[in-house]
Every structure is written in C-alpha cells, then in structure tokens.
Design an enzyme around this catalytic site. Sequence first.
Site, PDB file in Angstrom:
ATOM      1  CB  SER A 134     -53.691   2.761 -29.324  1.00 51.48           C
ATOM      2  OG  SER A 134     -53.545   2.729 -27.938  1.00 51.48           O
ATOM      3  CB  SER A 135     -54.592  -1.568 -25.996  1.00 51.01           C
ATOM      4  OG  SER A 135     -53.663  -0.798 -25.281  1.00 51.01           O
ATOM      5  CB  CYS A 136     -55.874   3.833 -25.091  1.00 52.76           C
ATOM      6  SG  CYS A 136     -55.651   4.785 -26.578  1.00 52.76           S
ATOM      7  CE1 TYR A 167     -52.347   8.047 -30.242  1.00 48.00           C
ATOM      8  CE2 TYR A 167     -53.007   6.409 -28.631  1.00 48.00           C
ATOM      9  CZ  TYR A 167     -52.231   6.778 -29.701  1.00 48.00           C
ATOM     10  OH  TYR A 167     -51.334   5.880 -30.227  1.00 48.00           O
ATOM     11  CE  LYS A 186     -53.697   5.872 -33.080  1.00 47.49           C
ATOM     12  NZ  LYS A 186     -52.922   5.745 -34.314  1.00 47.49           N
ATOM     13  CG  HIS A 241     -45.599   5.378 -24.788  1.00 50.45           C
ATOM     14  ND1 HIS A 241     -45.309   5.306 -26.131  1.00 50.45           N
ATOM     15  CD2 HIS A 241     -46.877   5.812 -24.712  1.00 50.45           C
ATOM     16  CE1 HIS A 241     -46.370   5.667 -26.834  1.00 50.45           C
ATOM     17  NE2 HIS A 241     -47.331   5.980 -25.995  1.00 50.45           N
TER      18      HIS A 241
END
Length: 316
Positions: free
Chosen positions: A108-110, A137, A141, A180
């Site tokens: 994920s971009s986070c 999270y 990842k 989301h």
Amino acid sequence: MNKDSKIYIAGHNGMVGSAIWRTLTVKGYTNLLGVSSAALDLRNQQAVADFIAAEKPEVIIDAAARVGGILANNDYPYQFIMENMQIQNNLIDSALKFGVEKFIFLGSSCIYPKLAPQPLKEEYLLTGTLEPTNEWYAIAKITGVKACEAIRKQFGKDYLSLMPTNLYGTHDNFDLNTSHVLPAMMRKFHEAKENNHAPVTLWGSGTPMREFLFVDDMAAAVIFALENKLPDYLYNVGTGKDLTIKQLAETIQKITGHYGEIIWDASKPDGTPRKLMDITKMHELGWKHQVQFEEGIQKTYTWFLENIDRFKEVKM
Ligand SMILES: NC(=O)c1ccc[n+]([C@@H]2O[C@H](COP(=O)([O-])OP(=O)(O)OC[C@H]3O[C@@H](n4cnc5c(N)ncnc54)[C@H](OP(=O)(O)O)[C@@H]3O)[C@@H](O)[C@H]2O)c1
C-alpha cells in the site's frame, strides 16, 4: 506463464482479488485457485503450509489482508499489524519452502514516510517517519516488501511487490465502520439523497490530496507483473494524478445526484497532507491505467445500486 499454470489468488473474494480473478478468467487462464478465509485461515501457519505443500501452485498472488480506513486502523492497531504479518509471512515462507516460482505481494502507498517528497518514488521507502494513524498496517506491509526482496536477493526467485495507491471499484467495502474514504462517501451521499437531500458531514478539512485507481486497472497491473519478469522488487501502481478530498466529494455528490449541503468536520484527522505515487517505473515498462476517474466512480455507483440490498444489513 502458461494459461494452465496453477495460480493461487489469496483473498480472491476481496475487491482486488476478485478483480484479478475476473481478469485472468477473461484472459483465458484456466487453473486458478482460491479459498475463502472460512475454509483456510491464512493466520494459521501450519494450515497454510499444508495447503501450499498439497496444491503446489506455480504462482501466488497475495491479495489477502486485513484492510480498512482510518477508523478501523485506529481502533484495531494490534490486528492490523499482527494479522497482516501472519497472513503474508505464512504465504511467503510456505511459497519459498514449497518451490513456488513467482510471488506477487500487494502492499500500500502508506508504506512511504508521511512527509516524503511528492510524488512518492519507490526509493523513499524507509527514509522517514510513517503516518501515525496507519503505521501498524504500514509496518506489516513493509516487512512483506522486505521479505520478498530478501528472497529475490538470496535465492534469485521472482518475488516482487506492487504498491497500489488508493483503490476503489466494484466489490468495494461500503460498511461505514471499516470502509475507505471513497466508498464511505458514496454511501453517505446516496443515503442523504434518499433522505430528502439531507446534509452530509465528512471528516477533516477536505484539503488533503489523494490519488485513486479503479480496481480493474490494479488487476491489469498485477497481470502485467505476472506475465512479465519485472527487473526490480518494488513498483508503485497508480494514475499519477491526484485531487483534493473536496473535489472527490463533489464528484461523488454529482454522480449520486445529491443536492444537499456538505459539512466538513475539521475536528477529525486529515491524515497525510498529500499522497501521490510516482509511477514512472511501471510506465517505462509499459503498464498504464485505462479507466478515467469519473468513469470509474460511475461504474462503482452503478455496482453499488445493483448490490444495495447486501449493504442494508450492514449497520451505519
Ligand atoms: N482497497 C484499497 O484501497 C487498497 C489500497 C492499497 C492496497 N490494497 C491492498 O490490496 C490487497 C487487497 O485489498 P482489498 O481492498 O481487496 O481487501 P478486501 O476486499 O478486504 O479483501 C481482503 C481479502 O483478504 C481475505 N482475508 C482477510 N483475512 C484473512 C484470513 N485471516 N485468512 C484468509 N483470508 C483472509 C478475505 O477473504 P474472505 O473474503 O474469504 O474473508 C478478503 O477476501 C491488500 O493487500 C491491501 O492491502 C488495497
């Protein structure tokens, strides 16, 4: 990759997994493997090892995860870090042990630092502090990305990670407790319209900027990575364009046909000020998104309306 290669899609019932399954089926892949979480809990190390040893897939696409928005991340930090690490560790380790040739991990971009320069390049990974609302999270990842990179480095296997930007589309999660921002807004605007165009209250200031990719485009990126041996271990996947949360709200409001007021609750957190992916690496290799934003929102809203009965049971 042959059309009868055995491909296990972990999380094939989810938004992304089901889009990958659909797209592979349309492309003529005939040997797809999928198991629900009820039949195989991917947090269970032994069960996963037994499953991979018995099925011997050639490829694993890991689209299984505990996923959620700011609220869910904030309320369940332990589940977000631990379950995600368990799921991915069990899959990655069994894949290596039982000779799975290719592994595609979805992150994920986070994973990128909160204040990293924009657009986010893959090389910014681990150069700064994460956004605190979803660091649990994100850390899980990051360990998945690093495990695949380590296998690539040490064993020379084609294990790689794709980092999607915010995704949306058919089969999205419209439960306001765990969804989301985009599906949550869509549901709120739709229900407010049904309720005589009542005002809609949205979290934050509306000023943060976000990028959104339609889920079928994500599936196409996964299949691009499946069918080609990509030279690196980490690739961003997005549109390369972002918009403010306010613009997002106005687009959804227009498509749902809501005419009421929008109230911004600035006491609620905004999250990262801007999150735009640099997608140069995927573009240079030949992948590019196809679905434009308004078209994707319209498709998602059509799907939401067709499936509205299933959301009525989910409490607001
Ligand atoms: N949605 C986004 O905006 C977004 C953005 C960036 C990255 N991603 C990544 O894309 C991937 C897929 O996300 P998604 O939006 O498709 O999520 P989703 O719709 O919530 O689907 C997740 C899937 O994971 C499976 N799963 C969860 N816990 C499991 C467990 N303990 N055992 C077995 N299966 C389990 C679920 O299986 P069952 O349905 O059988 O329970 C579900 O189908 C994730 O890695 C996510 O981090 C998503």
